[in-house]
Design a protein around this motif. Sequence first.
Motif, PDB file in Angstrom:
ATOM      1  N   ARG A 125       0.839  -1.227  -0.187  1.00 42.10           N
ATOM      2  CA  ARG A 125       0.065  -0.208   0.055  1.00 42.10           C
ATOM      3  C   ARG A 125       0.694   1.155   0.060  1.00 42.10           C
ATOM      4  NH1 ARG A 125      -3.808  -1.660   4.400  1.00 42.10           N
ATOM      5  NH2 ARG A 125      -2.149  -0.478   5.634  1.00 42.10           N
ATOM      6  N   GLU A 126       1.855   1.104   0.960  1.00 43.98           N
ATOM      7  CA  GLU A 126       2.822   2.425   0.997  1.00 43.98           C
ATOM      8  C   GLU A 126       3.740   2.557  -0.502  1.00 43.98           C
ATOM      9  OE1 GLU A 126       4.903   5.637   2.211  1.00 43.98           O
ATOM     10  OE2 GLU A 126       2.997   4.713   2.957  1.00 43.98           O
ATOM     11  N   LEU A 127       4.048   1.403  -1.041  1.00 47.36           N
ATOM     12  CA  LEU A 127       4.993   1.421  -2.247  1.00 47.36           C
ATOM     13  C   LEU A 127       4.051   2.205  -3.540  1.00 47.36           C
ATOM     14  CD1 LEU A 127       6.682  -1.881  -2.360  1.00 47.36           C
ATOM     15  CD2 LEU A 127       7.780   0.320  -1.712  1.00 47.36           C
ATOM     16  N   ALA A 167      -4.323  -7.803  -5.435  1.00 46.25           N
ATOM     17  CA  ALA A 167      -4.725  -6.674  -6.311  1.00 46.25           C
ATOM     18  C   ALA A 167      -5.674  -5.752  -5.961  1.00 46.25           C
ATOM     19  CB  ALA A 167      -4.553  -7.330  -7.632  1.00 46.25           C
ATOM     20  N   GLU A 168      -5.514  -4.533  -6.473  1.00 43.60           N
ATOM     21  CA  GLU A 168      -6.933  -3.646  -6.442  1.00 43.60           C
ATOM     22  C   GLU A 168      -7.572  -3.406  -7.485  1.00 43.60           C
ATOM     23  OE1 GLU A 168      -7.441  -2.938  -3.485  1.00 43.60           O
ATOM     24  OE2 GLU A 168      -5.640  -3.548  -2.435  1.00 43.60           O
ATOM     25  N   GLU A 169      -6.858  -3.659  -8.656  1.00 45.55           N
ATOM     26  CA  GLU A 169      -7.291  -3.898 -10.085  1.00 45.55           C
ATOM     27  C   GLU A 169      -7.544  -5.349 -10.567  1.00 45.55           C
ATOM     28  OE1 GLU A 169      -4.548  -2.244  -9.252  1.00 45.55           O
ATOM     29  OE2 GLU A 169      -4.386  -0.148  -9.738  1.00 45.55           O
ATOM     30  N   ALA A 170      -8.732  -5.438 -11.058  1.00 44.92           N
ATOM     31  CA  ALA A 170      -9.210  -6.621 -11.692  1.00 44.92           C
ATOM     32  C   ALA A 170      -8.343  -7.254 -12.677  1.00 44.92           C
ATOM     33  CB  ALA A 170     -10.569  -6.794 -11.848  1.00 44.92           C
ATOM     34  N   ASP A 191      -7.003  -8.823  -1.646  1.00 46.43           N
ATOM     35  CA  ASP A 191      -6.159  -7.376  -1.584  1.00 46.43           C
ATOM     36  C   ASP A 191      -4.824  -7.554  -1.261  1.00 46.43           C
ATOM     37  OD1 ASP A 191      -5.667  -6.411   1.821  1.00 46.43           O
ATOM     38  OD2 ASP A 191      -7.560  -7.667   1.377  1.00 46.43           O
ATOM     39  N   ILE A 192      -3.943  -6.435  -1.475  1.00 48.73           N
ATOM     40  CA  ILE A 192      -2.703  -6.719  -1.513  1.00 48.73           C
ATOM     41  C   ILE A 192      -2.172  -6.793  -0.075  1.00 48.73           C
ATOM     42  CG2 ILE A 192      -0.591  -5.065  -1.471  1.00 48.73           C
ATOM     43  CD1 ILE A 192      -1.803  -3.426  -3.914  1.00 48.73           C
ATOM     44  N   THR A 193      -2.707  -6.251   0.786  1.00 49.04           N
ATOM     45  CA  THR A 193      -2.221  -6.370   2.363  1.00 49.04           C
ATOM     46  C   THR A 193      -2.455  -7.803   2.872  1.00 49.04           C
ATOM     47  OG1 THR A 193      -2.445  -3.865   2.861  1.00 49.04           O
ATOM     48  CG2 THR A 193      -2.220  -5.453   4.869  1.00 49.04           C
ATOM     49  N   SER A 194      -3.642  -8.325   2.599  1.00 47.70           N
ATOM     50  CA  SER A 194      -3.985  -9.690   2.916  1.00 47.70           C
ATOM     51  C   SER A 194      -3.023 -10.717   2.416  1.00 47.70           C
ATOM     52  CB  SER A 194      -5.475  -9.901   2.513  1.00 47.70           C
ATOM     53  OG  SER A 194      -6.407  -9.103   3.354  1.00 47.70           O
TER      54      SER A 194
END
Length: 456
Positions: A125-127, A167-170, A191-194
């Motif tokens: 998320r930070e990157l 990912a956030e984008e499908a 999601d990315i963090t999970s």
Amino acid sequence: MRVGVVGAGYVGLVAAAGLALGGHQTVIAEANPSRLARLRERRAPFLEPGLDEWLRRAGERLSVVSSVREMGPRDAIMIAVGTPSGVSGQGDLTQVRQAVEEVVRTAAPGTVIVMKSTVPPGTGRELVRQYVAPARRGLAYVSNPEFLREGKALHDWLHPDRIVVGAEEAWAAERVAELYRGIDAPVLRTDITSAEMIKYAANALLATKISFINEIANLCELVGAHIDDVATGVGMDPRLGPHFLQAGIGYGGSCFPKDTRALYFTAAVNGYAFELLRAVIEVNRRQRIRVVHRLNTLLGGLAERSVAVLGLAFKPGTDDTRESPGLEIARTLAGYGAKVQVYDPAAVLPDSGGPPGSPVVLSPGLVRVASLEDAVRSAQAVVVATEWPEFVEADWERLYRLMAAPRVVFDGRNCLDAARLAAMGFRYVGVGRRVAPATGDADVAPASLAEGTGGA
């Protein structure tokens, strides 16, 4: 698909070779000159069974360059650089940040950045916030953690238990899933963090099983139970399973120690005291110390005692000595004045010039020798720290004749035939095992129960 891989370590090189064999046009960037030279000769710079053959079979589908700038347009660029432990246990993300920054600067619009390196939850998320989003070129970031075991990485690439895509984008998730076409495994999209947390949670839970069975082994010694039977009985429960229930001297390698410390640090900086994980880490650290304590007792002190440590790689099938239990035990013994000879058939030590060919002094009192026989000759005690087949299948009757009294064998992996060694006259010390007392040297008082210390 056109794929780039940044980093030719265990993860990056296996991934690059696997992607190329899967039909993708793959280019790998490696800045280290010596590694680069070996790769161009289609030779892996480390031991991983079968990897050299994969590199040769990849043919023209796999090319090697020295920088990200030389990759050319790619549909996806996979980052697989190191994330070593920092001073406080936090993951050092210097290489990750440098790689992401360079990829963002040079990648074509629409490229998917795939994070294969193990990074603490929240890093992606930070990157994205710091590098990817400001670029405004349609780049996407996907977390795709690896679950490769050193020594069995090729099998794990072809037969994974799961493929995790965060990912956030499908469309980006779909592109990363397409990298694994032809591989029969469930794909978990999240999601990315999970996705980042899945990697850490899996390694932490496996490390917990190891430390737990080591604590049970320690208790077995006190009450007279046999850890082999206990672990077998526990492992028969399908809710638990038999994996990672082998008592010994603790886990090592590039993943479990680093990842458990990093997850503990991540919890701490977020205001949570992860006490269970703290105990897992402490138990693992203590297992190695218990070996030194036990030998100190059995040998009547360590100063001027001769000890052989067999196994420097953290496990068989690899030359990796990162967080090696055997190496730490050997150095600690030498630090207490013991004369220590170490041997490993494959391990590469940065300070010793590679695999053994002739005796190499690693530090005062610590010598790496070229053969198993050289290691045990005149040794009063042997520590089996890595379950290499060469040690398990050795002619222990011959080794008995080469050693000196009291001929202690500390089986740090519970990989030897305890009863057979005890019958030969060795003073066998297992890990939570109960065996018959030694019947050899008359100057040694036999023990009535197995002498052990626990560890994996």
